[in-house]
Design a protein around this motif. Structure first.
Motif, short mmCIF file in Angstrom:
data_model
loop_
_atom_site.label_atom_id
_atom_site.label_comp_id
_atom_site.label_asym_id
_atom_site.label_seq_id
_atom_site.Cartn_x
_atom_site.Cartn_y
_atom_site.Cartn_z
N LEU A 1 5.37 -1.33 6.39
CA LEU A 1 6.41 -0.68 5.59
C LEU A 1 5.90 0.51 4.80
O LEU A 1 6.69 1.21 4.16
CB LEU A 1 7.07 -1.70 4.66
N GLU A 2 4.58 0.74 4.84
CA GLU A 2 4.04 1.95 4.24
C GLU A 2 3.95 3.10 5.24
O GLU A 2 3.63 4.23 4.86
CB GLU A 2 2.66 1.67 3.64
N LEU A 3 4.24 2.80 6.51
CA LEU A 3 4.26 3.85 7.53
C LEU A 3 5.54 4.67 7.40
O LEU A 3 6.48 4.27 6.71
CB LEU A 3 4.15 3.23 8.93
N SER A 4 5.59 5.78 8.08
CA SER A 4 6.75 6.65 8.01
C SER A 4 7.87 6.13 8.90
O SER A 4 7.76 6.16 10.14
CB SER A 4 6.38 8.07 8.44
N GLU B 1 -0.23 -1.65 6.72
CA GLU B 1 0.99 -2.11 6.05
C GLU B 1 2.17 -1.41 6.71
O GLU B 1 2.40 -0.22 6.49
CB GLU B 1 0.94 -1.79 4.56
N LYS C 1 -5.35 1.73 13.15
CA LYS C 1 -4.66 2.41 12.05
C LYS C 1 -4.06 3.73 12.52
O LYS C 1 -2.99 4.13 12.07
CB LYS C 1 -5.62 2.66 10.89
N ASP D 1 -5.60 -3.75 8.51
CA ASP D 1 -5.13 -3.33 7.18
C ASP D 1 -4.00 -2.32 7.27
O ASP D 1 -3.92 -1.39 6.46
CB ASP D 1 -6.29 -2.76 6.35
N GLU E 1 6.57 -10.12 9.44
CA GLU E 1 6.56 -10.89 8.20
C GLU E 1 6.90 -12.35 8.47
O GLU E 1 6.32 -13.26 7.88
CB GLU E 1 7.55 -10.29 7.22
#
Length: 337
Positions: free
Chosen positions: A207-210, A205, A124, A203, A188
């Motif tokens: 597209l939730e990263l910067s 994601e 992560k 865990d 994807e």
């Protein structure tokens, strides 16, 4: 683009290396504010005289390499190589490469990247790939400022090199920019690939990263050469992302067909086509893990018993020692050694 396809019946492709004195070797430690802790590593270099000869990076699975610990550095200027290990690797993982190039006359600096090193693994945090470039930048700053090392560095020959995730680190340091949306789209559509499975299990994601951080340029203007062995994260890139990459680039691909690791296949990803000036070496028979150290006779059995990754199971006919020698030869030639 100059392309070489090397059948690793490699006695035909790799000249025998000249026997050299063991490389000088010392450990490296420095504060790393971007991690909030210290950064550990090692330095290999051409020695002027002998130090304490010892074997490093050896265990029950892998053969180690002989070095001359704390030997004085040879006089004159030498090229510098910043070396980055793969995901879950260690400075020991590429000791064969570091020692081989240092024996030819280069200074080689490697670090254990926090969060993506064997024994220090948190994907992560480790997926923030730019922190690895920050590690190497910090190491470069340190050695250039060192009065015992800095005066020996030739500023016109500073290479960033790496394997797998470390190959991406080297390319990034040379000016390649990431493309988070493109890589996320790849994962994807290809959820069964090893790297995408690892990311999902952690865990993460994507597209939730910067995207701002992922896609930024981390080029270090001091880098003059890049060498990337089976580099990761090259899926989803477009020409614009390679527009600022320096021209002196060597790519090394390991294996073909079913023996090629799809996550690091720079041909299938289209990345190689973005680098018309790169030198590209493709080795076969070989596999992704052929870039790891030489394995001992019982290594496969030990790894099978422990349920570990088959890092000592090369494709039939592969010659890991000859492959290593050919890579050392190419990177040394890139640096005019």
């Amino acid at each position: 683009m100059r392309t070489l396809f090397l059948l690793v019946v490699l006695s035909l492709a790799a000249p025998l290396a000249v026997v050299a004195d063991p490389a000088g070797y010392s450990r490296l430690s420095m504060p790393a504010p971007h991690h909030g802790r210290s950064l550990q590593g090692a330095i290999w270099y051409p020695p002027r005289a002998s130090g304490r000869e010892t074997v490093i990076a050896e265990n029950a699975v892998f053969y180690g390499v002989t070095v001359s610990e704390n030997a004085p550095m040879a006089d004159g200027e030498h090229p510098l190589v910043l070396l980055s290990h793969g995901l879950g690797g260690h400075v020991r993982s590429l000791a064969w490469l570091a020692a081989g190039i240092a024996e030819r006359g280069a200074i080689v600096v490697a670090v254990n990247h926090p969060n993506s090193t064997w024994g220090d693994f948190d994907l992560k945090a480790g997926i923030d790939h730019w922190t690895r470039v920050q590690d190497l930048t910090l190491a470069l700053d340190k050695v250039l400022a060192d009065p015992e090392i800095g005066p020996h560095v030739d500023p016109d020959r500073i290479m960033a090199a790496g394997f797998s995730y470390g190959g991406w680190t080297a390319l990034s340091m040379g000016g390649l920019r990431g493309h988070l949306a493109g890589f996320a789209a790849y994962c994807e559509a290809n959820q069964a690939t090893s790297v995408c499975q690892d990311i999902a299990r952690a865990d993460v994601e994507l597209l939730e990263l910067s995207a701002k951080a992922w896609d930024a340029s981390y080029r270090d203007e001091r880098i003059t050469h890049v060498a990337a062995i089976d580099p990761g994260l090259t899926w989803g890139l477009e020409a614009a992302h390679a527009s600022d990459l320096i021209r002196c680039v060597t790519l090394v691909g390991l294996g073909q067909g079913d023996d090629r690791l799809i996550a690091t296949d720079f041909d299938a990803s289209g990345f190689a086509a973005l680098l018309p000036d790169a030198d590209i070496l493709r080795f076969s028979p070989a596999g992704h893990f052929s870039a790891l150290p030489l394995c001992k006779p019982n290594a496969e059995a030990i790894l099978n018993e422990e349920g570990d990754d088959p890092v000592c199971t090369d494709p039939f006919g592969a010659d890991r020692a000859a492959l290593h020698a050919a890579i050392v030869e190419k990177l040394s030639a890139d640096l005019n050694l």
